[in-house]
Design an enzyme around this catalytic site. Structure first.
Site, short mmCIF file in Angstrom:
data_model
loop_
_atom_site.label_atom_id
_atom_site.label_comp_id
_atom_site.label_asym_id
_atom_site.label_seq_id
_atom_site.Cartn_x
_atom_site.Cartn_y
_atom_site.Cartn_z
N ASP A 168 0.84 -1.21 0.00
CA ASP A 168 0.00 0.00 0.00
C ASP A 168 0.87 1.25 0.00
O ASP A 168 0.52 2.25 -0.63
CB ASP A 168 -0.95 0.01 1.21
CG ASP A 168 -1.81 1.26 1.21
OD1 ASP A 168 -2.59 1.43 0.26
OD2 ASP A 168 -1.65 2.11 2.12
N ARG A 175 0.12 6.69 -6.51
CA ARG A 175 -1.21 7.29 -6.75
C ARG A 175 -1.12 8.79 -6.60
O ARG A 175 -1.68 9.55 -7.38
CB ARG A 175 -2.23 6.72 -5.76
CG ARG A 175 -2.71 5.33 -6.13
CD ARG A 175 -3.44 4.70 -4.97
NE ARG A 175 -4.64 5.43 -4.60
CZ ARG A 175 -5.21 5.34 -3.39
NH1 ARG A 175 -4.70 4.59 -2.45
NH2 ARG A 175 -6.31 6.01 -3.14
N SER A 190 -6.90 0.11 -0.32
CA SER A 190 -5.82 0.70 0.48
C SER A 190 -6.22 0.69 1.97
O SER A 190 -5.46 0.25 2.83
CB SER A 190 -5.59 2.14 0.00
OG SER A 190 -4.86 2.89 0.92
N LYS A 194 -4.81 -2.40 5.02
CA LYS A 194 -4.17 -2.13 6.31
C LYS A 194 -5.03 -2.66 7.46
O LYS A 194 -4.53 -3.15 8.46
CB LYS A 194 -3.91 -0.63 6.45
CG LYS A 194 -2.75 -0.17 5.57
CD LYS A 194 -2.60 1.32 5.52
CE LYS A 194 -3.72 1.97 4.77
NZ LYS A 194 -3.48 3.24 4.13
N1 URA Z 1 -6.95 6.36 3.52
C1 URA Z 1 -6.13 5.37 3.09
O1 URA Z 1 -5.51 4.67 3.87
N2 URA Z 1 -6.03 5.17 1.76
C2 URA Z 1 -6.68 5.90 0.84
O2 URA Z 1 -6.55 5.65 -0.31
C3 URA Z 1 -7.53 6.95 1.31
C4 URA Z 1 -7.66 7.16 2.67
#
Ligand code: URA
Length: 442
Positions: A168, A175, A190, A194
């Site tokens: 990520d 990104r 994303s 996590k």
């Molecule tokens: N929070 C995240 O962890 N990822 C994103 O893409 C947007 C908000």
């Protein structure tokens, strides 16, 4: 429906996604791991991200991408914790200090709450930055430390370290540099990559919509919420998402120690105090207790949380967490101890009327300029900077009445006041009342 393609090289995967094909689970599990190891060139990952941005992902692909992100790093488990484990996550807002209330209250009701959280992102604040207002507090915890804090306090707040979902980190950086941050499947995978890397039985999501949210339009926020619930359920976790309004900041304070101070004071007060923070806390907390199997429905969940609140058990749990994570608890006992900014100035109502808007996006950006957030990843946070409002949307105000107090150590007072004036609009008629919590997605 056509069977998903299973390209053997990453380049073939880019081409297939560019042409709108669905890709197989094997493709994602093979290549997302390699992205986490940094062996796929940035230009190819960037091209793939743009193809995903333009073509989208199916539900199955979103799950496969998320599982790939999880598997790129360590999975954290708590084998010695026997209570139900329930996490909560917000998609990001302005003035959102709910984690500091819902975490300890839900823990006080017999649920283990391992909150892994991020830092501020763009105009939104981050729970870790806010918690770090307390001197000595440790937010980078080893798995052993996490388990010890959970056993001691019933909940924890830990920063998402680099060993968690490293793919990520690579995807997010690219990104940001390729104009693909705002892709719904990329945001969903994303966040969930996590979240699912940490063991839990269930997850409750606070999906924000409105001016200060990443997905300003309610329809897009609903889609995001549904996608994240589907990913969680596909990975075997129970999940619900609340759609909540982020047109105006949540609560009265925006900025790190100011928000933490507001949260502590609320936790010490009775839950009856009229506050949007209290309402979102009870609504999210009730869903967490339902998914943990502690209560049958929302009314019972709210009752249990209110009891924990009134009896001071939530405050006790907050105190235990700060102590277990090495923080100076005297700052929780006396929030006046937080260092104050060197400059304070008041914004006063320029006319009589009703507050018709307090633009959360502009207020978040202003707080960031004042030092409460970062312009670049290397920037240091000024924990004392921010804004304290004394009114909310819908309130009637009189000319000259103080509406906002600005706290800052740097920058131009007149610039800040001009920006507040643009963000806080006063009209002749009270605005239409919008629901704070729109719906629960299951
Ligand atoms: N929070 C995240 O962890 N990822 C994103 O893409 C947007 C908000």
């Amino acid at each position: 429906m056509a069977t998903p393609q299973n390209p053997q090289t990453f380049l073939e995967g880019i081409i297939a996604k560019r042409d709108g094909e669905e890709l197989s689970e094997q493709f994602y599990s093979r290549f997302i791991h390699s992205i986490g190891e940094g062996v796929v060139p940035d230009y190819q990952v960037s091209a793939f991200l743009m193809a995903v941005y333009l073509r989208g992902l199916s539900e199955g692909e979103m799950l496969a991408l998320t599982e790939g992100i999880v598997d790129s790093g360590k999975r954290i488990a708590f084998p010695n914790i026997k209570l139900p484990l329930v996490d909560k996550h917000s998609t990001g807002g302005v003035g959102d200090k709910v984690s500091f209330l819902v975490g300890p209250l839900v823990a006080a009701c017999g649920v283990a709450v391992p909150l892994t959280a991020g830092r501020g992102l763009g105009h939104t604040g981050g729970t870790i930055d806010k918690l770090e207002s307390i001197p000595g507090i440790k937010t980078q915890l080893s798995v052993e430390e996490m388990e010890r804090v959970l056993a001691q306090a019933g909940w924890l707040i830990a920063a998402q370290g680099p060993e968690l979902a490293p793919a990520d980190g690579v995807l997010y950086r690219l990104r940001d540099a390729t104009g693909t941050v705002a892709s719904l499947p990329l945001i969903a995978s994303s966040i969930m990559g996590k979240k699912l890397a940490v063991e839990n039985d269930a997850l409750v999501l606070d999906v924000k919509f409105g001016r200060g949210a990443f997905m300003a339009q309610v329809e897009r926020a609903r889609e995001l919420g549904k996608a994240m619930v589907a990913i969680a359920e596909g990975a075997g976790r129970s999940c619900r998402a609340l759609l909540t309004n982020m047109d105006q900041p949540l609560g009265f304070a925006v900025g790190n120690s100011l928000e933490l101070g507001e949260a502590v004071k609320l936790l010490r007060a009775l839950p009856g105090s009229p506050s949007d923070v209290v309402e979102v806390t009870l609504a999210l907390g009730a869903q967490m207790l339902i998914l943990a199997g502690i209560v049958e429905g929302e009314p019972e969940g709210r009752e249990r949380l209110e009891e924990a609140w009134v009896k001071g058990w939530g405050y006790e749990r907050l105190f235990s967490l700060v102590s277990a994570q090495g923080g100076d608890v005297s700052f929780i006992e006396d929030t006046e101890k937080f260092t104050e900014a060197s400059k304070k100035t008041a914004f006063k109502a320029p006319r009589d009327g009703y507050i018709i808007a307090m633009d959360a996006y502009q207020i978040g950006e202003l707080a960031r300029s004042m030092g409460a957030g970062r312009e670049s990843m290397e920037d240091e946070i000024d924990h004392s900077a921010g804004l304290v409002f004394s009114a909310k949307v819908g309130d009637e105000v009189e000319v000259g009445e103080e509406l906002v107090e600005l706290h800052f150590n740097r920058g131009s007072e007149s610039d800040y006041l001009t920006r507040v004036e643009k963000a806080v609009l006063i009209g002749d008629e009270p605005p239409e009342e919008l629901p704070l919590i729109l719906e629960v997605l299951k």
